[in-house]
Design a protein around this motif. Structure first.
Motif, PDB file in Angstrom:
ATOM      1  N   PHE A  29       1.381  -1.079   0.135  1.00  0.00           N
ATOM      2  CA  PHE A  29       0.022  -0.145   0.270  1.00  0.00           C
ATOM      3  C   PHE A  29       1.354   1.809   0.605  1.00  0.00           C
ATOM      4  N   ASN A  30       0.124   2.515   0.321  1.00  0.00           N
ATOM      5  CA  ASN A  30       0.585   3.684   0.289  1.00  0.00           C
ATOM      6  C   ASN A  30       2.145   4.212  -1.422  1.00  0.00           C
ATOM      7  N   ILE A  31       2.015   3.582  -1.900  1.00  0.00           N
ATOM      8  CA  ILE A  31       2.537   3.658  -3.049  1.00  0.00           C
ATOM      9  C   ILE A  31       2.808   4.754  -3.375  1.00  0.00           C
ATOM     10  N   ASN A  32       2.037   5.142  -3.144  1.00  0.00           N
ATOM     11  CA  ASN A  32       1.961   7.271  -3.884  1.00  0.00           C
ATOM     12  C   ASN A  32       2.972   7.449  -3.034  1.00  0.00           C
ATOM     13  N   GLU A  33       2.993   7.366  -2.075  1.00  0.00           N
ATOM     14  CA  GLU A  33       3.943   7.906  -1.355  1.00  0.00           C
ATOM     15  C   GLU A  33       5.444   7.697  -1.015  1.00  0.00           C
ATOM     16  N   PHE A  34       5.690   6.751  -1.892  1.00  0.00           N
ATOM     17  CA  PHE A  34       7.429   5.845  -2.099  1.00  0.00           C
ATOM     18  C   PHE A  34       7.877   6.944  -2.441  1.00  0.00           C
ATOM     19  N   ALA A  35       9.484   6.657  -1.288  1.00  0.00           N
ATOM     20  CA  ALA A  35      10.299   7.418  -1.857  1.00  0.00           C
ATOM     21  C   ALA A  35       9.890   9.115  -1.287  1.00  0.00           C
ATOM     22  N   ASN A  36       8.980   9.177  -1.192  1.00  0.00           N
ATOM     23  CA  ASN A  36       8.714  10.714  -1.098  1.00  0.00           C
ATOM     24  C   ASN A  36       9.802  11.136   0.282  1.00  0.00           C
ATOM     25  N   MET A  67      13.682   2.799   4.542  1.00  0.00           N
ATOM     26  CA  MET A  67      12.417   2.332   4.873  1.00  0.00           C
ATOM     27  C   MET A  67      11.579   1.590   4.165  1.00  0.00           C
ATOM     28  N   ALA A  68      11.726   2.094   2.627  1.00  0.00           N
ATOM     29  CA  ALA A  68      10.593   2.192   1.843  1.00  0.00           C
ATOM     30  C   ALA A  68      10.105   0.237   1.981  1.00  0.00           C
ATOM     31  N   PHE A  69      11.530   0.111   1.384  1.00  0.00           N
ATOM     32  CA  PHE A  69      10.931  -1.548   1.449  1.00  0.00           C
ATOM     33  C   PHE A  69      11.153  -2.630   3.038  1.00  0.00           C
ATOM     34  N   HIS A  70      10.785  -1.906   3.908  1.00  0.00           N
ATOM     35  CA  HIS A  70      10.888  -2.915   4.941  1.00  0.00           C
ATOM     36  C   HIS A  70       9.502  -3.289   4.861  1.00  0.00           C
ATOM     37  N   THR A  71       8.535  -3.304   4.428  1.00  0.00           N
ATOM     38  CA  THR A  71       6.609  -3.843   3.816  1.00  0.00           C
ATOM     39  C   THR A  71       7.546  -5.503   3.620  1.00  0.00           C
ATOM     40  N   MET A  72       8.124  -4.596   2.206  1.00  0.00           N
ATOM     41  CA  MET A  72       8.441  -6.049   1.051  1.00  0.00           C
ATOM     42  C   MET A  72       8.810  -7.061   1.896  1.00  0.00           C
TER      43      MET A  72
END
Lengths: 348, 469
Positions: free
Chosen positions: A145-152, A174-179
């Motif tokens: 989820f929240n891809i629109n905020e990825f690496a923002n 941090m964005a890959f924490h979920t993966m």
């Protein structure tokens, strides 16, 4: 006359057995229709870079069948989906793949990686005030989820070029924490981790993790409050934290701080230590700054409770890293280095 | 009888399998679904200048937390050859953006916006406090085509989408962009009113009804471009003050629509049109006359406001402070900071408007005036004033006696110092002050967040908050 009736009845029974024997020819065309999307540039990129080499299906356009109906979520912007997928390929897939090949398990990623990746633009807001950032289903599908905020990142006028780069680097880690988190679930669902892991913090697991502050979770031996939900979340949060705190893994950074003795107790002696981001997280576990009223100087202290939390946490980390090495041929510390290299290359 | 039964039984058997089955449709379900998809796609793409819609959401009031919001869009669909999908360009007051769309079958023929765009999706995206977004859907079920319009129903949230064929003129959104800019830029004074001169309550040319249009606190949750879309109405009719919920302007190619119209009794104000000749925004509802009026002075009169100040807020120990750092705004702020609150002798450190001041020296009730306090709370100079109520929200201060006090040299200074007297002259301006208040109920009390405007120079203002338990 009776004979005539009997004959009539008999003939009607025989007739009835055949009367409905009618076979329509089957249609050549299936009644099940599959809606075909027109392929755009991103679809072609996905096919060439993810589907063909790794057999991964990526869904980024709206399909309500892929999300839970009780939640209202929206698809990602195409450019953010592309940005995420490029990072996914370089920071996640290739690093794991290379590490598994180096560890003698070349089929690891193609065999176990989630075969369906669903990207959602918004977070999934839950009724309890929390939001879901990722879901793993049966080892096959992962929803991010929240891809629109990825690496923002928030860039202020006063930020230097180096600071901006640093922010971007942190945001991708941090964005890959979920993966990392969701993939770790697939790992332990496929091969169980040792039961000893479950014993270490078993009295502290709680459904009210959201009411626990991070520093309190740390005192109890947890890397995040969410780890306190149950032993599986604890396990995967350790993996995810190890893999999103990878800065300086290739070149440890100098810290001038209070040193530890041979037993690992914090002393008042200061000195230089070179540590990666992850090593510093463990080294500084439960540190608090306290004022010494005799010298009127602040120094760091690791309370007895913090030390206990530290010991529990380090014990869990040892189990996790051994499990990955022995069961999957993955050296998590080596993987940290690969991820750091990949992120640095990506943001150049 | 028995024979008769045998005969019926035989007849029944022979007739039971009579093969009279016929297809109700002459095409297979797959063919019919494909046809329905293609038909809708053709309808959507065949309109040369696209389709326009005014989308207004949450009008049923079923969710108190959701404001009534809306926007005007023009959709231009371009299908991919041989497919039931394509690209839709969505345009509004805020520009244009593309989304992919797809047509398919679920509970009917559906139109899905499969990728987002910033123009439409502000009404769809979930937020932390609005987990279901602002009421618009991503998937719409095609309901019917009637009178050249296409009617859709939102699949998840039941929102309505009615597409009307756009003309070449509709397709030119620059008109909308310009009218939005024109309207918002005209809000350049202290107040923005609807001046109603007929058709609502007892409004007339002689005694217009003023409706204050404000930017509600709710708007702060949005980015700048959306923030300015929000409005609220504040008005007093029959002595009752009303403040409406937050809603949004809808900028269309025909004017402005209030997504949540102003309704007073049986009368409604819902739309505005621009009059190029007079360069004014006029009320466009039938039977209602009036216009948008930017103004520097407040026109919404709260009954009893001046009395409340004289009897209550001026009568408190602190009265109404006049200081250049928070309460006083405009040119006279500099006069105050340059001539008071310094270490010069005589020390004059605080200045207030009071109505029940008792002399700390004698215990005598000095009453209404300008109170200047020195270094200690008991050091004072007092300029007696008469406070005159000119209207319910209009007050005038007039000097009416000799200065008294106990700060050495202060009386003489106040009598002769030109700058200080300039301050007192502003306070005691002959035209007086008009007061505007926001009244906020909180924890059993009413908080009056007020501003005094000098009638002669409305840039000179006094801000004050009072509390009534």
């Amino acid at each position: 006359m009776n004979k005539l009736y009997r004959l009539l009845i008999l003939s009607s029974v025989v007739f009835s057995l055949f009367s409905c024997d009618k076979e329509d020819s089957l249609s050549d065309e299936s009644v099940v229709t599959i809606e075909q999307r027109t392929q755009n540039e991103l679809d072609v990129w996905i096919y060439e870079n993810l589907t063909l080499p790794y057999n991964v299906e990526v869904k980024y356009t709206w399909d309500d069948g892929e999300v839970e109906n009780e939640f209202h979520v929206t698809p990602p912007k195409v450019e953010k989906a592309k940005q995420f997928l490029e990072a996914y390929l370089n920071v996640w897939i290739k690093t794991y793949d290379d590490e598994a090949i180096a560890g003698g398990n070349p089929d690891f990623l193609k065999k176990y990686m989630p075969k369906q990746l669903v990207l959602v633009g918004s977070p999934q807001f839950n009724g309890d005030g929390t939001m879901t950032l990722g879901l793993a289903e049966g080892g096959k599908k992962v929803t991010i989820f929240n891809i629109n905020e990825f690496a923002n990142v928030i860039i202020n006028d006063w930020n230097t070029a180096e600071e901006i780069l640093e922010k971007k680097r942190d945001a991708i880690f941090m964005a890959f924490h979920t993966m990392h988190h969701e993939f770790a679930h697939i790992m332990h669902q496929t091969k169980f981790y040792p039961d000893e892991f479950k014993e270490i913090c078993k009295v502290d697991y709680t459904g009210n993790w959201m009411d626990v502050f991070p520093d309190v979770a740390q005192l109890k031996g947890f890397i995040t409050p969410y780890s306190m939900l149950n032993e599986n979340e604890d396990f995967v949060e350790i993996v995810a934290a190890m893999l999103d705190q990878v800065k300086n893994s290739n070149e440890p950074k100098l810290y001038t701080t209070q040193l530890k003795d041979d037993q690992g107790n914090l002393t008042l002696d200061e000195g230089d230590v070179y540590l990666s981001q992850w090593e510093w997280t463990i080294y500084s576990w439960g540190f608090k700054s306290v004022l010494d009223t005799t010298t009127w100087r602040y120094h760091l202290k690791q309370s007895a409770e913090a030390r206990e939390g530290y010991d529990k946490f380090v014990a869990k980390v040892d189990i996790v890293t051994s499990y990955y090495k022995e069961k999957w041929g993955i050296d998590l510390y080596s993987l940290q280095k690969r991820i750091e290299t990949a992120v640095n290359t990506l943001i150049q | 009888m028995k024979r008769l039964l045998y005969v019926f039984a035989i007849l029944a058997i022979f007739s039971s399998c009579s093969d009279d089955f016929e297809y109700v449709f002459d095409k297979t379900p797959t063919e019919r679904k494909a046809e329905a998809n293609a038909k809708l796609n053709s309808l959507l793409t065949d309109s040369e200048f696209g389709w326009k819609t005014t989308m207004i959401l949450n009008t049923d009031g079923s969710d108190d937390e959701l404001p009534v919001v809306g926007d005007f869009f023009v959709f231009k669909f371009n299908k991919n050859e041989g497919a039931n999908d394509g690209i839709v360009t969505v345009s509004s007051r805020n520009g244009s953006a593309d989304s992919e769309y797809a047509i398919g079958q679920e509970t009917g023929t559906t139109l899905r916006f499969t990728t987002p765009n910033e123009i439409l999706f502000w009404l769809i995206n979930p937020t932390y406090d609005k987990p279901s977004g602002y009421g618009a859907d991503m998937e719409y079920i095609f309901m019917k085509e009637e009178d050249g319009k296409l009617y859709f129903k939102g699949k998840a949230l039941d929102s309505e989408l009615v597409l009307e064929k756009a003309s070449e003129q509709d397709n030119d959104l620059s008109v909308v962009v310009e009218s939005k800019a024109n309207f918002l830029e005209s809000n350049n004074k202290n107040f923005f009113f609807l001046e109603i001169t007929g058709g609502v309550a007892d409004a007339s040319e002689e005694t217009p009804l003023y409706i204050q249009i404000g930017n509600p606190p709710y708007a702060k949750y949005f980015e700048e471009d959306l923030k300015q879309l929000f409005y609220e109405f504040i008005y007093v009719v029959d002595g009752k003050r009303t403040r409406t919920d937050a809603a949004t302007y809808v900028f269309t190619n025909e004017g402005i629509i209030f997504s949540d119209p102003l309704v007073i009794g049986q009368d409604t104000v819902s739309k505005l049109v621009y009059n190029e000749t007079s360069d004014e925004w006029l009320i466009a509802d039938e039977g209602v006359t009036g216009k948008i009026l930017p103004a520097d002075l407040p026109h919404v009169v709260i009954p009893g406001l001046v009395d409340l100040y004289i009897d209550n807020f001026f009568a408190t120990e602190l009265g109404v402070m006049l200081d250049p750092w928070g309460s006083c705004h405009g040119p006279w702020k500099d006069l105050l900071s340059d001539n008071m609150f310094n270490y010069d002798v005589p020390r004059l450190t605080r200045i207030r408007l009071v109505s029940k001041y008792v002399s700390p020296d004698t215990g005598e009730m000095l009453g209404t005036g300008i109170l200047i306090v020195g270094y200690e709370d008991t050091d004072f100079v007092f300029i007696p004033l008469d406070m005159e109520k000119l209207a319910e929200n209009h007050i005038k201060f007039t000097r009416n006696g000799d200065i008294v006090g106990n700060i050495e040299g202060a009386i003489e200074k106040l009598a002769t110092d030109e700058s200080l007297n300039a301050i007192f002259d502003i306070v005691c301006d002959e035209a007086g002050w008009l007061i505007s208040c926001d009244i906020i109920p909180y924890d059993g009390s009413l908080y009056y967040d007020c501003m005094f405007y000098s009638v002669t120079n409305p840039a000179n203002q006094i801000e004050h908050m009072g509390k009534v338990d």
